[in-house]
Design an enzyme around this catalytic site. Structure first.
Site, mmCIF file in Angstrom:
data_model
loop_
_atom_site.group_PDB
_atom_site.id
_atom_site.type_symbol
_atom_site.label_atom_id
_atom_site.label_comp_id
_atom_site.label_asym_id
_atom_site.label_seq_id
_atom_site.Cartn_x
_atom_site.Cartn_y
_atom_site.Cartn_z
ATOM 1 N N SER A 126 59.541 39.760 2.840
ATOM 2 C CA SER A 126 58.936 41.086 2.677
ATOM 3 C C SER A 126 58.147 41.155 1.377
ATOM 4 O O SER A 126 58.229 40.264 0.529
ATOM 5 C CB SER A 126 60.027 42.150 2.661
ATOM 6 O OG SER A 126 60.721 42.068 1.433
ATOM 7 N N LYS A 127 57.408 42.240 1.258
ATOM 8 C CA LYS A 127 56.605 42.452 0.046
ATOM 9 C C LYS A 127 57.507 42.482 -1.188
ATOM 10 O O LYS A 127 57.122 42.059 -2.260
ATOM 11 C CB LYS A 127 55.869 43.786 0.150
ATOM 12 C CG LYS A 127 54.882 43.777 1.289
ATOM 13 C CD LYS A 127 54.223 45.114 1.470
ATOM 14 C CE LYS A 127 53.473 45.111 2.788
ATOM 15 N NZ LYS A 127 52.977 46.354 3.228
#
Ligand code: GLU
Length: 514
Positions: A266-267
Site C-alpha cells: 500500500s501507499k
C-alpha cells in the site's frame, strides 16, 4: 476467436497518483500487445466524478512516457474509438442500459438513500450476513419490478431520480476461464443487483467498462487481481447484451504484496519502509512530496525490468532484459497465480546493473551534474576516469557525486575504526615514507604508485595488508573504496603527498597492536 486481432487496454481511473502496481498492469498489457503484434489503447475511466483528482491524468501520461510505454490510441493523440475519456462518452451508455431494461435484464429503482439505509438496518437486525440489494430483497423495494407499470412511467415522466440496476438471476452459475487462474465459478446468488446507471446519468464502472471494451474491440482484459470479483458480473453483462462471442479473454494479475508478504502493498508502506511506490514526482493532499522511483534515482529501464519480474518470469536464469527482449520473452502463461513480494533490494540491484552497463561518458554527466550542485567543477575527462573507477560501487546516479567527493576535497575526518585498528607506528612510518617517495615524482600513474609502494614495503619488510587501510584512510578518509592506486593517479602526486603528510601530522596513534 483465436485469430482475432489482439487489442488490449489500460484503463486507469484518475483518482490519484498512479501506483507502481498500475504501472505493472500497463507494462504487461504493452508487452502482450507488442508480442502478439496487436494494439494497446488507454482509456480514462472517470465516471466517478466525486473521486476525480486533478493532475492524475497528466501523471499517468508522464509516467508511461518516462518508462517507455507507447500507446496506439489514447485521449491525447486520439484514435478511431475516440473519445477515450468515459466522461466524454457519457451519452453513449444509456442506450445499452435501456436495452437491458427492455429485455428484462435490468430495472429502474427509485429508492431514496433513507430507504436504502432502512433496508440495510432491517437486514442487519434479521442477522443477514451481507445485506444487499439482490434477487430476494429487490422484491421489497421501490423499483420497476415491484411498482405498477403506469406508476413507473409517471415517475420517469416526472423526472424523479432513479438508478438502473442489473437484474442478477437468482440461480445461475457464472463461469469464466481466466488465462492465469483457469476456471472461475461463481454462483449468481453471491452477486448483488449492481447499479449500472447512476441518478446523475453517469454509468458506473461496470457498465462503462464492459460497453467500452466491447465498442473498442478489446480482445484481452489484463488487469489486477482486485478486479477478479467484478469479472462474473461483467460476464453476465456480455451475456445479457448479446456480446458473448466478442467477450474478451480475462487475465487477472497476481497481487503485489508487502515486503514481508503480509497483505497487499500500500501507499503507507512507502512511508513505513522508506521506499517509493510511486513512479514519478507527486505532491499528496497534505502538500508533501511522496517518494518516487524517478526522483530517487531509478533508471526507467531498470524499473521496467524489475516490474516485469513482479509476477512473471522467463523460465530461464536470465534476469537482465531490455524492453525489446521482454517483448520477445513475454507470455501470459508464465505469469504466476500467487501474490509476489515487493523487494526493494531487487529494484536497487537492477538499478546497479543498468548503471554499470552505461558508458563512462554517459556516467560522467551524472557526476558533473551532481558536483555542480555542490559548487565543484570537474572536466569531462577526469569525470570519466572517476566514473570508470566508481561504477561498480554505486546504486543511483546521485551516488557518484556523494561518493566521489574525496577526489576533490581532502578528508575532513577519518574513519574511526580504521584509525583505532590500523593507525600505528609502523603504518604511519609507511604513510610518511610513501609521501616522500611520491613527492620525488613529477606525475604518477596507478602503476607507478603501486611499484613505488611495493618497493618501499620491500625495503622495510612490511606486508601490504598491514598498511593498506591506513594509506586509504589518510588519502580518502574512508575505510573502503575503489583501487587506491587509481585514486592516487586521479588525485595526483602533489595532492596525495599533502594528504599523507596532513594525516601523519594530525591523526594521533591510538592503537598499539601491530
Ligand atoms: N478503472 C479501473 C481501474 O482503475 C480499471 C479496471 C479494469 O481494468 O477493468 O483500475
Amino acid at each position: 476467436m483465436s485469430n482475432r486481432e489482439v487489442r488490449v487496454r489500460f484503463a486507469p481511473s484518475p483518482t490519484g497518483a498512479l501506483h507502481i502496481g498500475g504501472v505493472r498492469t500497463a507494462l504487461y498489457n504493452y508487452l502482450f500487445a507488442k508480442k502478439m503484434g496487436g494494439k494497446m489503447l488507454l482509456r480514462i475511466e472517470d465516471t466517478d466524478q466525486t473521486r476525480f483528482v486533478s493532475g492524475a491524468e497528466d501523471y499517468i501520461k508522464d509516467t508511461l512516457a518516462w518508462v517507455g510505454i507507447t500507446l496506439d490510441e489514447d485521449p491525447w493523440q486520439g484514435g478511431p474509438n475516440a473519445p477515450y475519456r468515459q466522461s466524454e462518452r457519457k451519452p453513449m451508455y444509456m442506450e445499452y442500459a435501456k436495452k437491458l431494461v427492455n429485455e428484462g435484464n435490468a430495472y429502474y429503482a427509485f429508492d431514496t438513500s433513507e430507504e436504502l439505509e432502512d433496508m440495510r438496518k432491517r437486514l442487519e437486525a434479521a442477522k443477514v450476513a451481507s445485506p444487499a440489494y439482490n434477487s430476494i430483497t429487490r422484491n421489497t423495494m421501490k423499483n420497476s419490478l415491484t411498482l405498477p407499470e403506469d406508476e413507473v412511467n409517471a415517475k420517469l415522466a416526472a423526472g424523479e431520480p432513479y438508478v438502473i440496476r442489473l437484474k442478477v438471476p437468482r440461480k445461475d452459475e457464472i463461469r469464466l476461464n481466466d488465462m492465469i487462474r483457469g476456471w472461475v465459478m461463481v454462483h449468481s446468488s453471491a452477486i448483488d443487483d449492481k447499479v449500472l446507471m447512476k441518478s446523475d446519468g453517469m454509468p458506473t464502472y461496470h457498465l462503462a467498462n464492459v460497453v467500452d471494451d466491447y465498442l473498442m474491440g478489446i480482445s484481452h482484459v489484463i488487469r489486477g487481481e482486485e478486479w477478479l470479483p467484478s469479472a462474473p458480473l461483467h460476464v453476465l453483462l456480455y451475456k445479457f447484451l448479446g456480446w458473448e462471442e466478442a467477450m474478451p479473454q480475462f487475465a487477472h494479475l497476481p497481487l503485489i504484496l508487502k515486503p514481508d508478504g503480509n497483505g497487499k502493498l500500500s501507499k503507507r508502506d512507502a512511508d513505513t519502509h522508506g521506499f517509493p511506490v510511486f513512479p514519478i514526482k507527486w505532491i499528496d493532499d497534505n502538500g508533501k512530496q511522496v517518494l518516487s522511483f524517478k526522483e530517487e534515482g531509478y533508471l526507467p529501464d531498470a524499473l521496467v525490468n524489475f516490474l516485469a519480474f513482479l509476477g512473471w518470469n522467463p523460465g530461464t536464469a536470465q534476469e537482465i532484459f531490455s524492453l525489446q527482449e521482454l517483448i520477445e520473452a513475454f507470455s501470459i502463461e508464465r505469469i504466476g497465480k500467487s501474490g509476489t513480494k515487493f523487494d526493494i533490494h531487487k529494484a536497487k540491484w537492477f538499478n546497479q546493473q543498468y548503471l554499470r552497463s552505461k558508458s563512462d561518458q554517459e556516467l560522467a554527466s551524472y557526476l558533473i551534474d551532481s558536483l555542480r550542485h555542490k559548487g565543484i567543477d570537474c572536466d569531462q575527462e577526469r569525470a570519466e576516469k572517476i566514473c570508470a573507477l566508481m561504477k561498480e560501487r554505486v546504486t543511483f546516479p546521485k551516488d557518484f557525486g556523494e561518493e566521489a567527493l574525496y577526489f576533490f576535497q581532502a578528508p575532513s575526518s577519518y574513519d574511526e575504526q580504521v584509525v583505532a585498528n590500523k593507525w600505528n607506528e609502523e603504518s604511519v612510518e609507511v604513510v610518511k615514507s610513501f609521501a616522500i617517495e611520491l613527492s620525488k615524482l613529477s606525475t604518477v600513474s596507478a602503476e607507478e604508485a603501486k611499484s613505488t609502494l611495493h618497493h618501499l614495503l620491500e625495503q622495510k619488510g612490511i606486508k601490504i595488508g598491514k598498511v593498506m587501510q591506513a594509506l586509504r584512510v589518510a588519502i580518502t578518509g574512508h575505510a573502503a573504496g575503489p583501487d587506491l592506486m587509481h585514486i592516487i593517479e586521479i588525485i595526483g602526486n602533489v595532492e596525495t603527498t599533502n594528504r599523507l603528510n596532513t594525516a601523519a601530522n594530525t591523526i594521533s596513534i591510538k592503537s598499539v597492536n601491530i
